[in-house]
Design a protein around this motif. Sequence first.
Motif, PDB file in Angstrom:
ATOM      1  N   PRO A 101       0.781  -1.264  -0.107  1.00 11.89           N
ATOM      2  CA  PRO A 101      -0.063  -0.005  -0.067  1.00 11.89           C
ATOM      3  C   PRO A 101       0.788   1.201  -0.004  1.00 11.89           C
ATOM      4  N   VAL A 102       1.972   1.343   0.667  1.00 12.55           N
ATOM      5  CA  VAL A 102       2.895   2.414   0.648  1.00 12.55           C
ATOM      6  C   VAL A 102       3.466   2.864  -0.588  1.00 12.55           C
ATOM      7  N   SER A 103       3.524   1.735  -1.438  1.00  7.86           N
ATOM      8  CA  SER A 103       4.345   2.071  -2.642  1.00  7.86           C
ATOM      9  C   SER A 103       3.141   2.579  -3.780  1.00  7.86           C
ATOM     10  N   HIS A 105       0.383   4.239  -2.659  1.00  4.36           N
ATOM     11  CA  HIS A 105      -0.057   5.542  -2.127  1.00  4.36           C
ATOM     12  C   HIS A 105      -1.282   5.446  -1.914  1.00  4.36           C
ATOM     13  N   VAL A 106      -1.775   4.008  -1.347  1.00  2.00           N
ATOM     14  CA  VAL A 106      -2.881   4.030  -0.876  1.00  2.00           C
ATOM     15  C   VAL A 106      -3.367   3.113   0.424  1.00  2.00           C
ATOM     16  N   LEU A 107      -4.159   3.684   1.242  1.00  2.00           N
ATOM     17  CA  LEU A 107      -4.428   3.175   2.268  1.00  2.00           C
ATOM     18  C   LEU A 107      -5.237   1.906   2.278  1.00  2.00           C
ATOM     19  N   SER A 108      -4.682   0.596   2.703  1.00  2.83           N
ATOM     20  CA  SER A 108      -5.217  -0.475   2.520  1.00  2.83           C
ATOM     21  C   SER A 108      -6.689  -0.627   3.036  1.00  2.83           C
ATOM     22  N   SER A 109      -7.568  -1.278   2.285  1.00  4.02           N
ATOM     23  CA  SER A 109      -8.970  -1.597   2.682  1.00  4.02           C
ATOM     24  C   SER A 109      -8.971  -2.604   3.673  1.00  4.02           C
ATOM     25  N   MET A 110      -7.997  -3.523   3.670  1.00  9.06           N
ATOM     26  CA  MET A 110      -7.933  -4.562   4.535  1.00  9.06           C
ATOM     27  C   MET A 110      -6.982  -4.360   5.959  1.00  9.06           C
ATOM     28  N   TRP A 111      -7.328  -4.773   6.777  1.00  3.33           N
ATOM     29  CA  TRP A 111      -6.401  -4.577   8.256  1.00  3.33           C
ATOM     30  C   TRP A 111      -6.148  -5.785   9.076  1.00  3.33           C
ATOM     31  N   LEU A 112      -5.414  -5.612   9.805  1.00  9.79           N
ATOM     32  CA  LEU A 112      -5.220  -7.140  10.738  1.00  9.79           C
ATOM     33  C   LEU A 112      -5.620  -6.525  12.166  1.00  9.79           C
ATOM     34  N   TYR A 113      -6.319  -7.529  12.708  1.00 12.20           N
ATOM     35  CA  TYR A 113      -6.787  -7.025  14.134  1.00 12.20           C
ATOM     36  C   TYR A 113      -6.148  -8.251  15.254  1.00 12.20           C
ATOM     37  N   LEU A 114      -5.376  -7.771  15.952  1.00  8.15           N
ATOM     38  CA  LEU A 114      -4.688  -8.719  16.741  1.00  8.15           C
ATOM     39  C   LEU A 114      -4.872  -8.546  18.392  1.00  8.15           C
ATOM     40  N   TYR A 115      -4.862  -9.138  19.259  1.00 14.32           N
ATOM     41  CA  TYR A 115      -4.702  -9.509  20.566  1.00 14.32           C
ATOM     42  C   TYR A 115      -3.418  -9.055  21.122  1.00 14.32           C
ATOM     43  N   CYS A 116      -3.506  -8.153  22.186  1.00 15.16           N
ATOM     44  CA  CYS A 116      -2.167  -8.106  22.962  1.00 15.16           C
ATOM     45  C   CYS A 116      -2.446  -8.012  24.467  1.00 15.16           C
ATOM     46  N   ASP A 117      -1.303  -7.899  24.915  1.00 20.81           N
ATOM     47  CA  ASP A 117      -1.406  -7.709  26.647  1.00 20.81           C
ATOM     48  C   ASP A 117      -1.697  -6.478  27.097  1.00 20.81           C
ATOM     49  N   ASP A 118      -0.992  -5.459  26.505  1.00 17.53           N
ATOM     50  CA  ASP A 118      -1.367  -3.983  26.924  1.00 17.53           C
ATOM     51  C   ASP A 118      -1.120  -3.222  25.801  1.00 17.53           C
ATOM     52  N   ILE A 150      -0.580   2.588  11.655  1.00 12.52           N
ATOM     53  CA  ILE A 150      -0.112   2.249  10.205  1.00 12.52           C
ATOM     54  C   ILE A 150       1.068   2.004  10.319  1.00 12.52           C
ATOM     55  N   GLY A 151       1.650   0.798   9.762  1.00 11.95           N
ATOM     56  CA  GLY A 151       3.073   0.421   9.765  1.00 11.95           C
ATOM     57  C   GLY A 151       3.672   0.992   8.420  1.00 11.95           C
ATOM     58  N   ILE A 152       5.001   0.756   8.583  1.00  8.46           N
ATOM     59  CA  ILE A 152       5.846   1.412   7.589  1.00  8.46           C
ATOM     60  C   ILE A 152       5.462   1.021   6.192  1.00  8.46           C
ATOM     61  N   ASN A 153       4.774  -0.054   5.948  1.00  4.74           N
ATOM     62  CA  ASN A 153       4.535  -0.785   4.317  1.00  4.74           C
ATOM     63  C   ASN A 153       2.993   0.105   4.194  1.00  4.74           C
ATOM     64  N   GLY A 154       2.182   0.741   4.959  1.00  7.22           N
ATOM     65  CA  GLY A 154       1.086   1.059   4.806  1.00  7.22           C
ATOM     66  C   GLY A 154      -0.058   0.292   5.056  1.00  7.22           C
ATOM     67  N   TYR A 155       0.223  -0.749   5.692  1.00  7.00           N
ATOM     68  CA  TYR A 155      -1.027  -1.779   6.536  1.00  7.00           C
ATOM     69  C   TYR A 155      -1.579  -1.138   7.818  1.00  7.00           C
ATOM     70  N   ARG A 156      -2.812  -1.334   8.028  1.00  8.69           N
ATOM     71  CA  ARG A 156      -3.466  -0.936   9.231  1.00  8.69           C
ATOM     72  C   ARG A 156      -3.228  -2.000  10.237  1.00  8.69           C
ATOM     73  N   TRP A 157      -3.140  -1.832  11.528  1.00  8.18           N
ATOM     74  CA  TRP A 157      -2.691  -2.894  12.333  1.00  8.18           C
ATOM     75  C   TRP A 157      -3.758  -2.420  13.618  1.00  8.18           C
ATOM     76  N   SER A 158      -4.930  -3.247  14.174  1.00  7.16           N
ATOM     77  CA  SER A 158      -5.475  -2.691  15.164  1.00  7.16           C
ATOM     78  C   SER A 158      -4.911  -3.995  16.184  1.00  7.16           C
ATOM     79  N   PHE A 159      -4.700  -3.334  17.420  1.00  9.78           N
ATOM     80  CA  PHE A 159      -4.232  -4.138  18.736  1.00  9.78           C
ATOM     81  C   PHE A 159      -5.429  -4.122  19.558  1.00  9.78           C
TER      82      PHE A 159
END
Length: 164
Positions: A101-103, A105-118, A150-159
């Motif tokens: 996505p970063v290359s 220049h579009v925000l990806s419509s797909m994102w990842l949803y992860l659980y974390c401790d904090d 949003i990570g360095i490659n343009g992917y959205r990450w929800s924690f």
Amino acid sequence: MGATRKNDQAHSQEKALSVLTMSVSSHPYCKPEAYPWVMPCLVVPDISRSIAFYQQAFGFEFKDKSIDAKSGDCYCAELTYRDHIIFLTLEDFDDREQQAPVSNHVLSSMWLYLYCDDVDALYAQALAAGASSHRSPRHMSWGERMCTLIGINGYRWSFATVNS
């Protein structure tokens, strides 16, 4: 005639289910044992930089990488997050015409949803490693505390973590 047709349909459905069940359960080699059934594969412009970022920002662990025999370049890597594997693959490798996505220049419509401790600690860690904030940590109506980066490659990450 109606009863016969229903019996034929039921028999066909049972047979199809039997074949499907047999094909999965009687063929234990349809996937490598150490791999889950579903794995995201993220296209990235730089494998080494991406590995370092995901380790620093999100706490991922490096598992393995593949090297092109001709060029000697890394074209694919595997990272783990708890019990999950995430693949990274190099942009345009093997003429696949794929870009991060970063290359594009579009925000990806797909994102990842992860659980974390904090959530709050991970959010701060990710920002320090170069991620950008899409949504700061907050309590959500469904009972979780969540942030989106949003990570360095343009992917959205929800924690997220369950509210206590």
